[in-house]
Design a protein around this motif. Structure first.
Motif, PDB file in Angstrom:
ATOM      1  N   THR A  72       0.833  -1.197   0.000  1.00 45.02           N
ATOM      2  CA  THR A  72       0.000   0.000   0.000  1.00 45.02           C
ATOM      3  C   THR A  72       0.870   1.251   0.000  1.00 45.02           C
ATOM      4  O   THR A  72       1.962   1.264   0.575  1.00 45.02           O
ATOM      5  CB  THR A  72      -0.908   0.045   1.238  1.00 45.02           C
ATOM      6  OG1 THR A  72      -0.103   0.255   2.407  1.00 45.02           O
ATOM      7  CG2 THR A  72      -1.698  -1.247   1.401  1.00 45.02           C
ATOM      8  N   LYS A  73       0.419   2.280  -0.688  1.00 43.36           N
ATOM      9  CA  LYS A  73       0.978   3.645  -0.646  1.00 43.36           C
ATOM     10  C   LYS A  73       2.400   3.772  -1.172  1.00 43.36           C
ATOM     11  O   LYS A  73       2.742   4.769  -1.790  1.00 43.36           O
ATOM     12  CB  LYS A  73       0.895   4.205   0.774  1.00 43.36           C
ATOM     13  CG  LYS A  73      -0.534   4.317   1.279  1.00 43.36           C
ATOM     14  CD  LYS A  73      -0.610   4.708   2.735  1.00 43.36           C
ATOM     15  CE  LYS A  73      -2.034   4.676   3.247  1.00 43.36           C
ATOM     16  NZ  LYS A  73      -2.149   4.866   4.698  1.00 43.36           N
ATOM     17  N   GLY A  74       3.256   2.803  -0.907  1.00 40.76           N
ATOM     18  CA  GLY A  74       4.601   2.843  -1.465  1.00 40.76           C
ATOM     19  C   GLY A  74       5.629   3.431  -0.530  1.00 40.76           C
ATOM     20  O   GLY A  74       5.367   3.667   0.656  1.00 40.76           O
ATOM     21  N   PRO A  75       6.834   3.692  -1.047  1.00 37.94           N
ATOM     22  CA  PRO A  75       7.958   4.100  -0.193  1.00 37.94           C
ATOM     23  C   PRO A  75       7.905   5.575   0.211  1.00 37.94           C
ATOM     24  O   PRO A  75       7.316   6.406  -0.470  1.00 37.94           O
ATOM     25  CB  PRO A  75       9.172   3.832  -1.082  1.00 37.94           C
ATOM     26  CG  PRO A  75       8.657   4.038  -2.474  1.00 37.94           C
ATOM     27  CD  PRO A  75       7.240   3.505  -2.452  1.00 37.94           C
ATOM     28  N   VAL A 128       5.011  -0.873  -7.799  1.00 37.37           N
ATOM     29  CA  VAL A 128       4.857  -0.329  -6.454  1.00 37.37           C
ATOM     30  C   VAL A 128       4.299   1.090  -6.523  1.00 37.37           C
ATOM     31  O   VAL A 128       4.819   1.926  -7.267  1.00 37.37           O
ATOM     32  CB  VAL A 128       6.212  -0.337  -5.716  1.00 37.37           C
ATOM     33  CG1 VAL A 128       6.087   0.316  -4.342  1.00 37.37           C
ATOM     34  CG2 VAL A 128       6.731  -1.762  -5.587  1.00 37.37           C
ATOM     35  N   PRO A 129       3.254   1.404  -5.757  1.00 38.69           N
ATOM     36  CA  PRO A 129       2.724   2.769  -5.762  1.00 38.69           C
ATOM     37  C   PRO A 129       3.782   3.785  -5.341  1.00 38.69           C
ATOM     38  O   PRO A 129       4.661   3.472  -4.526  1.00 38.69           O
ATOM     39  CB  PRO A 129       1.582   2.716  -4.727  1.00 38.69           C
ATOM     40  CG  PRO A 129       1.230   1.259  -4.602  1.00 38.69           C
ATOM     41  CD  PRO A 129       2.508   0.511  -4.846  1.00 38.69           C
ATOM     42  N   MET A 130       3.698   4.985  -5.898  1.00 40.76           N
ATOM     43  CA  MET A 130       4.567   6.085  -5.499  1.00 40.76           C
ATOM     44  C   MET A 130       3.692   7.322  -5.342  1.00 40.76           C
ATOM     45  O   MET A 130       3.113   7.805  -6.312  1.00 40.76           O
ATOM     46  CB  MET A 130       5.673   6.331  -6.531  1.00 40.76           C
ATOM     47  CG  MET A 130       6.605   7.487  -6.191  1.00 40.76           C
ATOM     48  SD  MET A 130       7.663   7.203  -4.757  1.00 40.76           S
ATOM     49  CE  MET A 130       8.933   6.147  -5.472  1.00 40.76           C
ATOM     50  N   ARG A 131       3.584   7.823  -4.115  1.00 41.15           N
ATOM     51  CA  ARG A 131       2.693   8.926  -3.839  1.00 41.15           C
ATOM     52  C   ARG A 131       3.287  10.262  -4.293  1.00 41.15           C
ATOM     53  O   ARG A 131       4.514  10.437  -4.328  1.00 41.15           O
ATOM     54  CB  ARG A 131       2.364   8.976  -2.346  1.00 41.15           C
ATOM     55  CG  ARG A 131       1.721   7.699  -1.822  1.00 41.15           C
ATOM     56  CD  ARG A 131       0.377   7.456  -2.521  1.00 41.15           C
ATOM     57  NE  ARG A 131      -0.624   8.422  -2.112  1.00 41.15           N
ATOM     58  CZ  ARG A 131      -1.540   8.943  -2.932  1.00 41.15           C
ATOM     59  NH1 ARG A 131      -1.568   8.606  -4.205  1.00 41.15           N
ATOM     60  NH2 ARG A 131      -2.415   9.821  -2.476  1.00 41.15           N
ATOM     61  N   PRO A 132       2.437  11.238  -4.644  1.00 40.21           N
ATOM     62  CA  PRO A 132       2.921  12.528  -5.130  1.00 40.21           C
ATOM     63  C   PRO A 132       3.824  13.225  -4.117  1.00 40.21           C
ATOM     64  O   PRO A 132       3.535  13.260  -2.921  1.00 40.21           O
ATOM     65  CB  PRO A 132       1.619  13.318  -5.345  1.00 40.21           C
ATOM     66  CG  PRO A 132       0.569  12.288  -5.573  1.00 40.21           C
ATOM     67  CD  PRO A 132       0.960  11.127  -4.706  1.00 40.21           C
ATOM     68  N   GLY A 133       4.907  13.771  -4.608  1.00 42.02           N
ATOM     69  CA  GLY A 133       5.836  14.536  -3.785  1.00 42.02           C
ATOM     70  C   GLY A 133       6.960  13.727  -3.184  1.00 42.02           C
ATOM     71  O   GLY A 133       7.989  14.293  -2.794  1.00 42.02           O
ATOM     72  N   VAL A 134       6.809  12.416  -3.114  1.00 41.88           N
ATOM     73  CA  VAL A 134       7.814  11.586  -2.439  1.00 41.88           C
ATOM     74  C   VAL A 134       9.144  11.598  -3.200  1.00 41.88           C
ATOM     75  O   VAL A 134      10.206  11.845  -2.618  1.00 41.88           O
ATOM     76  CB  VAL A 134       7.307  10.142  -2.256  1.00 41.88           C
ATOM     77  CG1 VAL A 134       8.442   9.228  -1.790  1.00 41.88           C
ATOM     78  CG2 VAL A 134       6.159  10.104  -1.267  1.00 41.88           C
TER      79      VAL A 134
END
Length: 275
Positions: free
Chosen positions: A105-108, A189-195
């Motif tokens: 979920t959500k990613g790193p 893998v998910p990568m959320r904005p800004g990370v």
């Protein structure tokens, strides 16, 4: 503010119980507050904890609150969380078996990105809208509801939240404890904005920084898709990112990776706090 800090702290405490697949039910909290923390600040913190605990069905049994010389932020106490259930129903982090699917979920980097940009917004020479987007990640650094959703949705064999050492560390811990090999597709893998932008600015690998709120879930019998669907139905990004095989180690895109051992986000925190 203190309300946001209260919700964040409560979920961090409850997460290690929630990933057992049992719902957290009881909590004991001891506060060692800095002398300078005002009554209204503590009241805001406590009301947020109470509201979130009530929403999750968690009873606060007992605790202790006092101010002590030499205590300082960010650590203002400790807590013990508990759940009540059948021992056979506990999901363990070492429960992976060959053939299981891996759901992430959500990613790193979610927690480190949100926390550092929220605490030190002036330290980032980045566009204001990007920093604001990155700060939103802090509200995603929670996983108690996600853990309950995953456990109810499919035949979950193992579950772990990616804290110190990040997603890469969590994968290595799960593989090592179960004695299996994990094959992971990085692009899945998910990568959320800004990370990515914030971690690049700080010169840290998002896969190795603390990311509370991100879960790694093992699912048997091809049930990964059902777990992903259940998580996405409640607005949590998730994906099947790989599989468990016989062997040992973690392989990302075919390349073996090791546990980072030291979380680079703590050195960044120390540096930014001293500037």
């Amino acid at each position: 503010g203190f309300e946001r800090a209260g919700r964040f702290a409560l979920d961090i405490v409850l997460a290690d119980v929630a990933v057992s697949g049992l719902a957290p039910s009881h909590l004991c909290i001891g506060f060692t507050l800095p002398p300078g923390m005002a009554d209204d600040e503590f009241a805001a913190l406590w009301r947020a904890i109470d509201a979130e605990a009530s929403a999750l069905g968690v009873s606060i049994l007992t605790g202790h609150t006092a101010r002590y010389a030499e205590c300082s932020y960010p650590w203002v106490g400790a807590a013990t969380a508990m759940a009540v259930g059948d021992h056979d129903d506990v999901v363990r982090p070492d429960g992976l078996s060959p053939g299981d699917e891996l759901v992430v979920t959500k990613g790193p980097g979610v927690e480190a990105t949100g926390l550092l940009t929220t605490l030190f917004p002036d330290a980032f020479d980045l566009p204001a809208d990007l920093v604001a987007t990155a700060q939103e990640r802090l509200d995603e650094a929670r996983c108690v509801r996600d853990a309950a959703t995953a456990a109810a949705a499919g035949p979950v064999t193992a579950m772990h939240d990616a804290t110190e050492g990040g997603l890469q560390g969590a994968l290595c811990e799960m593989a090592g404890s179960a004695g299996v090999r994990l094959d992971v597709d990085r692009t899945a893998v998910p990568m959320r904005p800004g990370v990515a932008e914030v971690c690049d600015y700080l010169d840290v690998d998002p896969w190795t920084v603390t990311t509370a709120g991100t879960l790694v879930v093992g699912v048997a019998d091809g049930g990964g898709g059902e777990v992903v669907s259940a998580l996405e139905a409640r607005g949590t990004p998730a994906a099947v990112v790989g599989r468990v095989a016989a062997g040992d180690g973690v392989y990302i895109d075919g390349e073996r990776v090791e546990h980072p051992r030291t979380d680079p986000s703590w050195a960044v925190y120390e540096r930014l706090a001293g500037e």
